[in-house]
Design an enzyme around this catalytic site. Structure first.
Site, mmCIF file in Angstrom:
data_model
loop_
_atom_site.group_PDB
_atom_site.id
_atom_site.type_symbol
_atom_site.label_atom_id
_atom_site.label_comp_id
_atom_site.label_asym_id
_atom_site.label_seq_id
_atom_site.Cartn_x
_atom_site.Cartn_y
_atom_site.Cartn_z
ATOM 1 C CB SER A 1 -28.796 -3.349 -19.768
ATOM 2 O OG SER A 1 -29.698 -2.938 -18.660
ATOM 3 C CG ASP B 1 -35.492 -6.793 -18.354
ATOM 4 O OD1 ASP B 1 -35.188 -6.431 -16.679
ATOM 5 O OD2 ASP B 1 -35.142 -6.962 -18.697
ATOM 6 C CG HIS C 1 -32.243 -6.513 -16.907
ATOM 7 N ND1 HIS C 1 -32.362 -6.297 -17.322
ATOM 8 C CD2 HIS C 1 -30.243 -5.910 -16.497
ATOM 9 C CE1 HIS C 1 -32.163 -5.184 -17.954
ATOM 10 N NE2 HIS C 1 -30.965 -4.759 -17.406
#
Length: 331
Positions: A185, A271, A308
């Site tokens: 991330s 995501d 994610h």
């Protein structure tokens, strides 16, 4: 309503033009020169962990503006000889936490430096590195100082990330020629940014990267962190031009184009935090800066039914095997 997952063949062709400011390279050259003029290590002291198989040190290094940045340095207890090192960057809103929270890399035999995120801790994990630089902007880290690239939070955080590589190379027991950067991330975006600013890395591992194709990402994602930029612009309608200009200096696609190290990517097609299209923008342009005939080695793993979280433990196993084949720790 969430956007439907994009088709993989479309993603494999996606290569947007990321507009770079005319002074992009000078901006980063000047920024890093201001940081590297200072000695990097400020303080290194042993840290008890109650884990007899690991040794740990509490590290403070000089980041952007000489600001003290905290990190954990961990390695297998009693390891002899210089070890290859992994510098890890944490996600958005996370701090470095406690030294026993992230053990994958030292248990795998690497020297491991986990950098704290200045000013961000408290949303998902503890940290103790402040960000003392105030500037006009919104209430979230992604909007701090967003009206001017010189004031922007990510100018400081990316500089810290570069300095973390310098710090690990200065620590005892590290093979300075075998240093990899890794993150998920926001951490993945920082790893990509560093890949274009440090030209002698051994490897780059990035998963669900933030900071990529940012103008498009703000259009695609309604949730933080990109949604926080959209929320800021919904209130500060007159700031749009300044915001896009600032983001163009920290877009990891532009920085990753300048990378030279082998790279390992991972994305989840569902995501909604860091849309897969933006991760593919970085992958498809990784190491393709003008004048380079052959881009560096790179590969990407796609998880069609994941968001994610990506491939989680399966992906970590793939990372371990990939990095081990290129950076095998010595006995």
């Amino acid at each position: 309503m969430p956007h439907p997952p994009p088709h993989l063949d479309d993603l494999e062709r996606y290569s947007p033009t990321i507009v770079e400011p005319g002074d992009f390279e000078q901006f980063w050259s000047d920024t890093l020169a201001g940081a590297t003029a200072r000695p990097v290590l400020v303080d290194v002291r042993p840290e008890p962990t109650d884990l007899p198989l690991l040794d740990c040190w509490n590290v403070t290094f000089a980041g952007f503006g000489g600001d003290p940045v905290r990190a954990w340095y961990t390695r297998p207890a009693g390891a002899r000889g210089p070890l290859p090192a992994v510098v890890e960057y944490a996600g958005y809103g996370r701090g470095r936490g406690l030294p026993h929270e992230r053990l994958t890399w030292p248990v795998a035999g690497y020297a491991h430096l986990l950098m704290d995120n200045r000013g961000q801790a408290g949303q998902y994990g503890a940290g103790d590195t402040p960000d003392p630089h105030g500037a006009p902007g919104g209430p979230w880290p992604v909007t701090w100082g967003i009206l001017d690239p010189r004031d922007y939070h990510y100018r400081r955080l990316i500089t810290d990330a570069v300095r973390a590589v310098e710090a690990v190379r200065a620590l005892p027991g590290v093979d300075a020629g075998r240093v990899a950067v890794v993150g998920n991330s926001q951490g993945g975006g920082l790893a990509l940014a560093v890949s274009g600013l440090v030209d002698d890395l051994a490897a780059v591992l990035t998963t669900a990267p933030f900071l990529c194709d940012m103008r498009r990402a703000v259009q695609l994602s309604d949730v933080p962190p990109y949604g926080e930029i959209a929320h800021y612009l919904a209130v500060h309608r007159e700031a749009e031009e300044a915001v896009w200009r600032t983001l163009s200096y920290v877009d990891a696609v532009s920085l990753a184009r300048r990378a030279t190290a082998p790279a390992h990517f991972g994305v989840g097609l569902r995501d909604t935090v860091c849309p897969p299209r933006t991760g593919f923008a970085a992958y498809n342009q990784y190491g393709t800066a003008s004048g380079r005939q052959v881009p560096p080695e790179r590969e990407i793993h796609v998880y069609p039914f994941n968001g994610h979280e990506g491939g989680e433990a399966l992906h970590v196993r793939r990372q371990l095997r990939w990095l081990g084949a290129r950076l095998r720790p010595t006995e």
